[in-house]
Design an enzyme around this catalytic site. Structure first.
Site: not given
Ligand code: NAD
Length: 391
Positions: A8-10, A35, A132, A137, A199, A320
């Site tokens: 439910g994240g980005n 969520e 990756t 986003c 990192h 992270r």
């Molecule tokens: P985010 O922080 O938006 O995602 C969080 C989501 O993860 C929550 O909304 C929930 O749905 C879920 N979550 C968190 N803890 C949880 C738990 N304990 N149990 C179940 N669900 C849980 O993260 P994101 O930005 O969507 O990133 C996802 C992956 O992509 C990560 O590994 C991040 O490092 C990687 N990433 C993201 C980006 C970016 O721009 N967003 C860029 C490169 C890599």
């Protein structure tokens, strides 16, 4: 084709829009507390709109549920768009509901995803991982709008079994509208992850001498451009150790192609090309890389008590860059090195510091026997020997 997105994240927001725009039917598995309701409330105002520099994409999921039984059994592909620390609970929740031949993949995989997945979902599903997330986003409004700030030119993809990578890369490239490059194996993908070096290595460089005092918001160091010569040397040593692991594994696992495991310096030059003004050294490739301009080290507001007037921020050791990249990256690689008999003093130096600031213990007396190893994806957690590293 029916795809279920977990999360439910980005990344989950972006996938809903990207896949929806391609006409792919999408369901959502959102078990994280509250969520599913937030998704429904946002989506009631129309689909998810992803704003990109060149226009908008729109997608509307068909079903949203916090119950795996409602959205997993019909899926032909299940995509985990989540931080690595959430993978295990999601894999365990979906396991009883997966159909025959369902694809299960993580975007991104991080280290050892295939071992965790096999442990939870068994031998039959095809597992895949992306090196990756293809997009940078950020959610603008939950369940409604997400910004796609940038899209990677090429992203590696590996599968288990390994021989499915080429066909899957082609299919997923068209779904995601991103060029996916098939990699030789999930093991190669694990070792080739450069985030696990950059990192935690840079966090160490910036903060291992931090005196515990808060800093002003204008004193927060630049992350990549703040790398000094000493930290660059440390990163070089960490990268050399990963290359030594590759060299040790090649003759012992001849079926596995490790060509994706290149030096950090080479990876930077390949990935950023003209963005780097001076590519002559690893150090100069970091500090003259325009793509890294302005990116700051992760900090958080200082915890204050009512009588405390001192303001400011402190390093965010819950970032992270540590909580994902150490247990699901550097420690996994350290575990592979231990099996391969390769010494990793530079990697150990960073893990020992990181575990102290994170309040966990992975390394004890130079071996992966600390009390928290079980929460990582080191191969030792799965009882793997060297010959079974490539499943
Ligand atoms: P985010 O922080 O938006 O995602 C969080 C989501 O993860 C929550 O909304 C929930 O749905 C879920 N979550 C968190 N803890 C949880 C738990 N304990 N149990 C179940 N669900 C849980 O993260 P994101 O930005 O969507 O990133 C996802 C992956 O992509 C990560 O590994 C991040 O490092 C990687 N990433 C993201 C980006 C970016 O721009 N967003 C860029 C490169 C890599």
């Amino acid at each position: 084709m029916n795809v279920t997105i977990c999360g439910g994240g980005n990344a989950a927001h972006t996938l809903v829009a990207v896949l929806g725009q391609q006409g792919i039917e999408v369901d959502l598995f959102a078990p994280y507390p509250g969520e599913a309701e937030r998704w429904r409330a946002g989506l009631a105002r129309g689909g998810i709109r992803a704003r990109t520099p060149s226009g908008s994409l729109v997608g509307q999921p068909r079903r949203i549920s916090a119950e795996a039984a409602e959205v997993i059994p019909r899926a032909s592909a299940v995509l985990l768009a989540l931080p690595a620390f959430a993978h295990k609970s999601i894999l365990q929740a979906i396991a009883p509901h997966l159909g025959e031949g369902t694809l299960v993949g993580a975007l991104p995989a991080r280290g050892g995803f295939h071992w965790a997945a096999r442990q939870s979902i068994g031998p039959s599903p095809v597992i895949f991982g992306l090196q990756t997330l293809p997009w940078a986003c950020r959610i603008r409004r939950y369940g409604e709008e997400v910004d796609i700030l940038g899209t990677k030119a090429v992203v590696g993809l590996a599968t288990d079994p390994a021989d499915r990578a080429e066909a899957l890369a082609e299919t997923l490239s068209s779904w995601l509208n991103v060029t996916l490059r098939p990699e030789a194996s999930m093991l190669a993908l694990t070792l080739a992850d450069v985030g696990q070096l950059l990192h935690p290595g840079i966090m160490y460089g910036l903060f291992h001498t931090w005196d515990g005092q808060p800093m002003g918001e204008d004193q927060v160091p630049l992350f990549y451009h703040g790398v000094d010569a000493e930290t660059a040397d440390l990163l070089q040593a960490m990268s050399d150790e990963v290359r030594a692991v590759r060299t040790a594994l090649e003759p012992r696992l001849p079926a596995c192609d490790f060509s994706a495991v290149v030096s950090l310096h080479e990876w930077l030059r390949r990935s950023y090309g003209d963005h780097i003004a001076d590519p002559s050294t690893l150090h100069s490739s970091l500090v003259t890389n325009r793509a890294y301009e302005g990116l700051l080290a992760p900090v958080r507001p200082r915890e204050e008590n009512a009588h405390d007037q001192i303001m400011g921020v402190v390093p965010d050791f819950g970032s992270r860059y540590l909580v994902e990249d150490v247990p699901y990256g550097l420690v996994v690689t350290r575990g592979i090195a231990e099996l391969a008999g390769v010494e990793t003093p530079a990697i150990d130096q960073v893990i020992v510091w990181a575990q102290a600031v994170m309040g966990v213990e992975y390394l004890r007396d130079g071996r992966l026997t600390g009390r928290d190893v079980g929460s990582t994806r080191a191969p030792q957690v799965y009882g793997l020997s060297l010959s079974r590293l490539v499943a």
